[in-house]
Write an enzyme that holds these catalytic residues in place. Structure first.
Site, PDB file in Angstrom:
ATOM      1  CB  VAL A  54      -0.943  -0.001   1.226  1.00 21.81           C
ATOM      2  CG1 VAL A  54      -0.182   0.219   2.532  1.00 21.81           C
ATOM      3  CG2 VAL A  54      -2.046   1.025   1.078  1.00 21.81           C
ATOM      4  CD  GLU A  55       2.166   3.899  -4.333  1.00 23.82           C
ATOM      5  OE1 GLU A  55       1.976   5.115  -4.551  1.00 23.82           O
ATOM      6  OE2 GLU A  55       2.331   3.045  -5.218  1.00 23.82           O
ATOM      7  CD1 TRP A  56       4.187   6.332   3.151  1.00 22.33           C
ATOM      8  CD2 TRP A  56       2.583   6.266   4.703  1.00 22.33           C
ATOM      9  NE1 TRP A  56       4.714   5.744   4.281  1.00 22.33           N
ATOM     10  CE2 TRP A  56       3.754   5.701   5.247  1.00 22.33           C
ATOM     11  CE3 TRP A  56       1.442   6.326   5.503  1.00 22.33           C
ATOM     12  CZ2 TRP A  56       3.814   5.202   6.548  1.00 22.33           C
ATOM     13  CZ3 TRP A  56       1.505   5.828   6.801  1.00 22.33           C
ATOM     14  CH2 TRP A  56       2.673   5.281   7.303  1.00 22.33           C
ATOM     15  CG  LEU A 102      -2.549   3.475   4.990  1.00 19.71           C
ATOM     16  CD1 LEU A 102      -3.585   2.356   4.996  1.00 19.71           C
ATOM     17  CD2 LEU A 102      -1.237   2.984   5.603  1.00 19.71           C
TER      18      LEU A 102
END
Ligand code: HEC
Ligand code: HEC
Length: 352
Positions: A165-167, A170
């Site tokens: 997942v990417e910030w 997220l």
């Protein structure tokens, strides 16, 4: 002097020369079965981690291993929030996996597999290490790529073999969950953002220590805490030199060493993959090929299978491999069993 006695003299001096030669060879190559010379470096503080300042003064403990503090002061509310996040599959890219899927409490903080299965269903390239006591490690991950839990967390969230997942995805996703928005707003002035999410999870990780193992009770002065066999195992662990690498508060976690100091582990195992190059992948220094962070042996009885490649299925198997490739020794079954018994005393109290 006739020919006969002359020959005898030559034969005698020949014998003498051969004898001296053999003696010299013996002196060079004969290794008596004595424990390796070891020099145990002085224990250093856990300089790189946030909870370093909380290590108790154990200067009275005259051993190369120090006990885990009985308590660590952390913000209890952050620990509770961090625990929720640790167990929430919504932290993964496809909502299928949580930290706790791979770091399970009834498996010593690891997952019992040789290789973990990531969010996208593929096998990871290394064995899952325990998440217990990570706050005491000087470096994180098998190759010691990270010096603090925050950087380590960034990388593992992004890694498609872990959370995937990417910030940028997220944070907005979690901001849709009122329960989290409320919890963060209560604990942090600026609410739910990347820095605070990192802080909550890292605070929780710091709380995952396993104090009061029988070995720590022994270190604190309770000489009855170990059985005679376990104590003999500890003596062997020191005498054979395991302690020169596995030492300090985490019985590891504070230095780098080659896997295969006295034997070519990787040639014998075969199928070398990039992850086997260990620290080389971080530094690109040829001297770091096959070099790994020495892992902690705390709770090691609970975290089979072993090694970054997950190849050792049992603790005795791992001990035999270590003796062979790190120390150039072949231990008897009885010695292996005694060391395994000692390692069993490193199992501490599970975090609640
Ligand atoms: C799919 C399985 C998996 C998931 C999910 C996972 N991890 Fe891990 N974790 C691993 C593996 C494998 C490693 C070793 C990585 C390496 O050395 O390259 C690791 C390493 C770690 C370490 C370093 C331990 C050490 O001593 O070096 C920490 C801390 C950690 N994970 C915390 C977490 C947290 C927090 C989460 C959730 C945000 C999480 N992990 C999710 C498998 C997983
Ligand atoms: C020269 C340093 C060194 C010595 C000496 C050494 N080890 Fe290790 N040990 C390591 C390293 C490095 C690893 C990680 C290897 C890997 O998986 O890449 C390791 C891994 C282990 C593991 C597996 C831990 C896990 O979670 O997978 C065990 C168990 C272990 N060692 C026990 C011992 C014992 C018992 C001895 C003495 C017989 C010993 N070690 C001697 C460096 C050493």
């Amino acid at each position: 002097m006739n020919l006969f006695t002359g020959n005898r003299r030559i034969v005698r001096s020949l014998y003498l020369v051969i004898l001296i030669f053999v003696a010299i060879l013996l002196a060079i190559f004969w290794q008596p079965d004595r424990p390796a010379e070891i020099s145990v470096p002085l224990a250093q503080p856990v300089a790189k981690q946030r909870i370093a300042s909380q290590l108790e003064d154990v200067s009275r403990v005259k051993e190369p291993i120090q006990p885990i503090p009985l308590a660590i002061a952390l913000d209890g509310n952050k620990v509770v929030l961090g625990k929720q996040l640790f167990e929430d599959v919504r932290l993964s890219g496809n909502n299928r996996i949580a930290c706790v899927s791979c770091h399970q409490f009834d498996r010593g903080g690891a997952d019992g597999r040789s290789h973990s299965i990531g969010a996208n269903g593929t096998l990871g390239e290394v064995n899952t290490p325990t998440v217990f006591n990570v706050g005491f490690n000087f470096w994180l991950n098998w190759n010691g790529e990270f010096e603090n839990l925050t950087d380590q967390l960034d990388a593992l969230l992004l890694n498609p073999e872990r959370m995937g997942v990417e910030w940028s995805i997220l944070i907005p996703k979690l901001q849709q969950i009122p329960e989290y928005v409320r919890a963060f707003t209560k604990l942090y002035a600026d609410g739910l953002n990347k820095a605070n999410l990192q802080d909550a999870i890292v605070t929780y990780e710091e709380s995952l220590s396993t104090p009061n193992s029988r070995f720590d009770r022994f270190l604190r002065g309770d000489k009855q805490a170990l059985t005679p066999a376990e104590y003999t195992g500890y003596q062997l662990f020191q005498a054979y030199g395991c302690i020169s690498c596995h030492q300090g508060i985490n019985v590891g976690g504070n230095m780098f060493q080659r896997f295969g100091v006295l034997g070519d582990y990787f040639a014998d195992r075969g199928n070398v993959i990039p992850e086997d190059l260990g620290r080389f992948n971080v530094t690109q220094d040829p001297a770091d090929r096959f070099v790994f962070r020495v892992p902690s042996l705390r709770n090691v009885a609970l975290t089979a299978p072993y090694f970054h490649d997950g190849t050792a299925k049992t603790l005795p198997e791992a001990i035999a491999v270590m003796a062979k490739y790190q120390l150039g020794r072949s231990l008897s079954q009885n010695q292996i069993d005694l060391i395994a018994q000692f390692l069993g005393t490193l199992t501490g109290e599970k975090p609640s």
